[in-house]
Write a protein that holds these residues in place. Sequence first.
Motif, PDB file in Angstrom:
ATOM      1  N   PRO A   1     -13.759  17.982   4.545  1.00  0.00           N
ATOM      2  CA  PRO A   1     -13.303  16.640   4.169  1.00  0.00           C
ATOM      3  C   PRO A   1     -13.676  16.314   2.727  1.00  0.00           C
ATOM      4  O   PRO A   1     -14.638  16.866   2.181  1.00  0.00           O
ATOM      5  CB  PRO A   1     -14.035  15.723   5.148  1.00  0.00           C
ATOM      6  CG  PRO A   1     -15.236  16.500   5.571  1.00  0.00           C
ATOM      7  CD  PRO A   1     -14.822  17.937   5.564  1.00  0.00           C
ATOM      8  N   PHE A   2     -12.900  15.423   2.128  1.00  0.00           N
ATOM      9  CA  PHE A   2     -13.251  14.922   0.799  1.00  0.00           C
ATOM     10  C   PHE A   2     -14.172  13.727   0.978  1.00  0.00           C
ATOM     11  O   PHE A   2     -13.810  12.742   1.626  1.00  0.00           O
ATOM     12  CB  PHE A   2     -12.010  14.511   0.014  1.00  0.00           C
ATOM     13  CG  PHE A   2     -12.339  13.840  -1.293  1.00  0.00           C
ATOM     14  CD1 PHE A   2     -12.830  14.584  -2.364  1.00  0.00           C
ATOM     15  CD2 PHE A   2     -12.189  12.470  -1.445  1.00  0.00           C
ATOM     16  CE1 PHE A   2     -13.163  13.972  -3.557  1.00  0.00           C
ATOM     17  CE2 PHE A   2     -12.511  11.844  -2.646  1.00  0.00           C
ATOM     18  CZ  PHE A   2     -13.001  12.599  -3.703  1.00  0.00           C
ATOM     19  N   VAL A   3     -15.365  13.824   0.418  1.00  0.00           N
ATOM     20  CA  VAL A   3     -16.346  12.737   0.495  1.00  0.00           C
ATOM     21  C   VAL A   3     -16.312  11.964  -0.811  1.00  0.00           C
ATOM     22  O   VAL A   3     -16.519  12.531  -1.889  1.00  0.00           O
ATOM     23  CB  VAL A   3     -17.760  13.291   0.758  1.00  0.00           C
ATOM     24  CG1 VAL A   3     -18.768  12.145   0.816  1.00  0.00           C
ATOM     25  CG2 VAL A   3     -17.786  14.096   2.053  1.00  0.00           C
ATOM     26  N   ILE A   4     -16.019  10.687  -0.741  1.00  0.00           N
ATOM     27  CA  ILE A   4     -15.945   9.861  -1.947  1.00  0.00           C
ATOM     28  C   ILE A   4     -17.307   9.857  -2.636  1.00  0.00           C
ATOM     29  O   ILE A   4     -18.323   9.504  -2.019  1.00  0.00           O
ATOM     30  CB  ILE A   4     -15.509   8.428  -1.605  1.00  0.00           C
ATOM     31  CG1 ILE A   4     -14.101   8.447  -0.981  1.00  0.00           C
ATOM     32  CG2 ILE A   4     -15.532   7.538  -2.843  1.00  0.00           C
ATOM     33  CD1 ILE A   4     -13.647   7.110  -0.445  1.00  0.00           C
ATOM     34  N   PRO A   5     -17.368  10.262  -3.911  1.00  0.00           N
ATOM     35  CA  PRO A   5     -18.656  10.336  -4.605  1.00  0.00           C
ATOM     36  C   PRO A   5     -19.298   8.966  -4.774  1.00  0.00           C
ATOM     37  O   PRO A   5     -18.610   7.937  -4.817  1.00  0.00           O
ATOM     38  CB  PRO A   5     -18.291  10.941  -5.968  1.00  0.00           C
ATOM     39  CG  PRO A   5     -16.953  11.561  -5.790  1.00  0.00           C
ATOM     40  CD  PRO A   5     -16.253  10.736  -4.758  1.00  0.00           C
ATOM     41  N   GLU A   6     -20.616   8.976  -4.902  1.00  0.00           N
ATOM     42  CA  GLU A   6     -21.351   7.722  -5.020  1.00  0.00           C
ATOM     43  C   GLU A   6     -21.158   7.055  -6.375  1.00  0.00           C
ATOM     44  O   GLU A   6     -21.452   5.865  -6.535  1.00  0.00           O
ATOM     45  CB  GLU A   6     -22.852   7.967  -4.783  1.00  0.00           C
ATOM     46  CG  GLU A   6     -23.582   8.697  -5.908  1.00  0.00           C
ATOM     47  CD  GLU A   6     -23.342  10.196  -5.919  1.00  0.00           C
ATOM     48  OE1 GLU A   6     -23.816  10.868  -6.847  1.00  0.00           O
ATOM     49  OE2 GLU A   6     -22.675  10.691  -4.989  1.00  0.00           O
ATOM     50  N   PHE A   7     -20.617   7.788  -7.367  1.00  0.00           N
ATOM     51  CA  PHE A   7     -20.502   7.231  -8.718  1.00  0.00           C
ATOM     52  C   PHE A   7     -19.163   6.531  -8.974  1.00  0.00           C
ATOM     53  O   PHE A   7     -18.881   6.119 -10.096  1.00  0.00           O
ATOM     54  CB  PHE A   7     -20.716   8.322  -9.777  1.00  0.00           C
ATOM     55  CG  PHE A   7     -19.841   9.536  -9.618  1.00  0.00           C
ATOM     56  CD1 PHE A   7     -18.509   9.519  -9.978  1.00  0.00           C
ATOM     57  CD2 PHE A   7     -20.373  10.708  -9.087  1.00  0.00           C
ATOM     58  CE1 PHE A   7     -17.709  10.637  -9.827  1.00  0.00           C
ATOM     59  CE2 PHE A   7     -19.578  11.843  -8.941  1.00  0.00           C
ATOM     60  CZ  PHE A   7     -18.246  11.804  -9.314  1.00  0.00           C
ATOM     61  N   THR A   8     -18.340   6.374  -7.940  1.00  0.00           N
ATOM     62  CA  THR A   8     -17.039   5.729  -8.136  1.00  0.00           C
ATOM     63  C   THR A   8     -16.681   4.864  -6.942  1.00  0.00           C
ATOM     64  O   THR A   8     -17.058   5.159  -5.807  1.00  0.00           O
ATOM     65  CB  THR A   8     -15.935   6.773  -8.370  1.00  0.00           C
ATOM     66  OG1 THR A   8     -14.664   6.109  -8.472  1.00  0.00           O
ATOM     67  CG2 THR A   8     -15.867   7.772  -7.225  1.00  0.00           C
ATOM     68  N   ASN A   9     -15.940   3.814  -7.219  1.00  0.00           N
ATOM     69  CA  ASN A   9     -15.418   2.949  -6.167  1.00  0.00           C
ATOM     70  C   ASN A   9     -13.889   2.966  -6.132  1.00  0.00           C
ATOM     71  O   ASN A   9     -13.279   2.146  -5.444  1.00  0.00           O
ATOM     72  CB  ASN A   9     -15.892   1.497  -6.384  1.00  0.00           C
ATOM     73  CG  ASN A   9     -17.389   1.363  -6.241  1.00  0.00           C
ATOM     74  OD1 ASN A   9     -17.962   1.812  -5.254  1.00  0.00           O
ATOM     75  ND2 ASN A   9     -18.026   0.748  -7.228  1.00  0.00           N
ATOM     76  N   ASP A  10     -13.290   3.889  -6.883  1.00  0.00           N
ATOM     77  CA  ASP A  10     -11.835   3.852  -7.005  1.00  0.00           C
ATOM     78  C   ASP A  10     -11.284   5.256  -7.255  1.00  0.00           C
ATOM     79  O   ASP A  10     -10.827   5.576  -8.357  1.00  0.00           O
ATOM     80  CB  ASP A  10     -11.422   2.912  -8.138  1.00  0.00           C
ATOM     81  CG  ASP A  10      -9.929   2.614  -8.158  1.00  0.00           C
ATOM     82  OD1 ASP A  10      -9.279   2.791  -7.111  1.00  0.00           O
ATOM     83  OD2 ASP A  10      -9.423   2.211  -9.229  1.00  0.00           O
ATOM     84  N   VAL A  11     -11.286   6.105  -6.227  1.00  0.00           N
ATOM     85  CA  VAL A  11     -10.707   7.444  -6.332  1.00  0.00           C
ATOM     86  C   VAL A  11      -9.216   7.366  -6.008  1.00  0.00           C
ATOM     87  O   VAL A  11      -8.831   6.815  -4.976  1.00  0.00           O
ATOM     88  CB  VAL A  11     -11.398   8.438  -5.380  1.00  0.00           C
ATOM     89  CG1 VAL A  11     -10.686   9.785  -5.414  1.00  0.00           C
ATOM     90  CG2 VAL A  11     -12.857   8.606  -5.756  1.00  0.00           C
ATOM     91  N   HIS A  12      -8.393   7.912  -6.890  1.00  0.00           N
ATOM     92  CA  HIS A  12      -6.944   7.955  -6.681  1.00  0.00           C
ATOM     93  C   HIS A  12      -6.500   9.356  -6.297  1.00  0.00           C
ATOM     94  O   HIS A  12      -7.036  10.342  -6.803  1.00  0.00           O
ATOM     95  CB  HIS A  12      -6.207   7.552  -7.961  1.00  0.00           C
ATOM     96  CG  HIS A  12      -6.205   6.086  -8.220  1.00  0.00           C
ATOM     97  ND1 HIS A  12      -5.324   5.490  -9.097  1.00  0.00           N
ATOM     98  CD2 HIS A  12      -6.972   5.079  -7.732  1.00  0.00           C
ATOM     99  CE1 HIS A  12      -5.538   4.188  -9.133  1.00  0.00           C
ATOM    100  NE2 HIS A  12      -6.544   3.915  -8.317  1.00  0.00           N
ATOM    101  N   TYR A  13      -5.496   9.449  -5.432  1.00  0.00           N
ATOM    102  CA  TYR A  13      -4.829  10.722  -5.147  1.00  0.00           C
ATOM    103  C   TYR A  13      -3.696  10.914  -6.155  1.00  0.00           C
ATOM    104  O   TYR A  13      -3.054   9.957  -6.593  1.00  0.00           O
ATOM    105  CB  TYR A  13      -4.257  10.738  -3.724  1.00  0.00           C
ATOM    106  CG  TYR A  13      -3.359   9.558  -3.407  1.00  0.00           C
ATOM    107  CD1 TYR A  13      -2.047   9.495  -3.891  1.00  0.00           C
ATOM    108  CD2 TYR A  13      -3.830   8.501  -2.629  1.00  0.00           C
ATOM    109  CE1 TYR A  13      -1.235   8.407  -3.609  1.00  0.00           C
ATOM    110  CE2 TYR A  13      -3.017   7.416  -2.341  1.00  0.00           C
ATOM    111  CZ  TYR A  13      -1.724   7.377  -2.847  1.00  0.00           C
ATOM    112  OH  TYR A  13      -0.930   6.294  -2.579  1.00  0.00           O
TER     113      TYR A  13
END
Length: 202
Positions: free
Chosen positions: A41-53
Motif C-alpha cells: 500500500p501507499f502510505v501517505i508520508p508524515e511531511f505532507t497533507n496533500d498528495v496528488h495522483y
Amino acid sequence: MKIICIGKNYKLHALEFDGIIPDEPLIFMKPDSAVLRKGIPFVIPEFTNDVHYETEVVLKVCKVGKHIQKEFAHRYYEEFALGLDLTARDLQYKLKDMGYPWEKAKAFDGSAFVSDFFPKEGVDLDNLNFSLTVNDKFAQKGNTKDMSITMDEIICYVSKYFTLKKGDLIFTGSPEGVATIHSGDVLKGFIGEKHVFQVNVK
C-alpha cells in the motif's frame, strides 16, 4: 535504473496546475528508491497533507542510447506500462515559492508506482486511452494523442541530456484531473478497458 519524468506534457493538466505551458519539455527525476512495489500500500508520508495522483504511460528503455534521432527513437523501447507519479503538492508549492528544487515533493520513497509491462507491438502508443478510478469513480481519463511531445520526441529530447540505459523508466506525463488522495482510497488504473493495477492508500 533511473526514472525520468516529463512534466506538463498535457495542455489541460498544465492549465489546471499553474496555467503555465512550458516552451520545451519539463524534466525531473526520481531515484529507484521511489518505486512502490506491487502489492504494497501507499502510505501517505508524515511531511505532507496533500498528495496528488498523476496517472501516466511509462516507457521502459531497452538499450543504451545517446543523442538519439527521432526516426530511430522507436527502437529504444519495446514495452510500456501505466504508472502513478505521486506528488506532495503542498510541499511542491512551498519549494517553488522559495525557488528551490522539487525533489522532496516528487522523489520521495514510494512516489512512483508502475504496473506490469506490456509489449508495444501492435499497439498505437500515439493514440492510447488510459484512465484512473478512485474508489471506483473515474478521476482521470487521457489519450496519448493529446501529449504535447510524443513518445519518440521524448526519447530524442531526453537523450540529448542523459544517456539512456536498459531498464530506465520514462514517465510521459499526466492528463488533467489530478487531485488529493486520502487514507482508505483505492486507486485503479486502466489501459483502454483493461484493469492493470490497484494501489491501496493508507
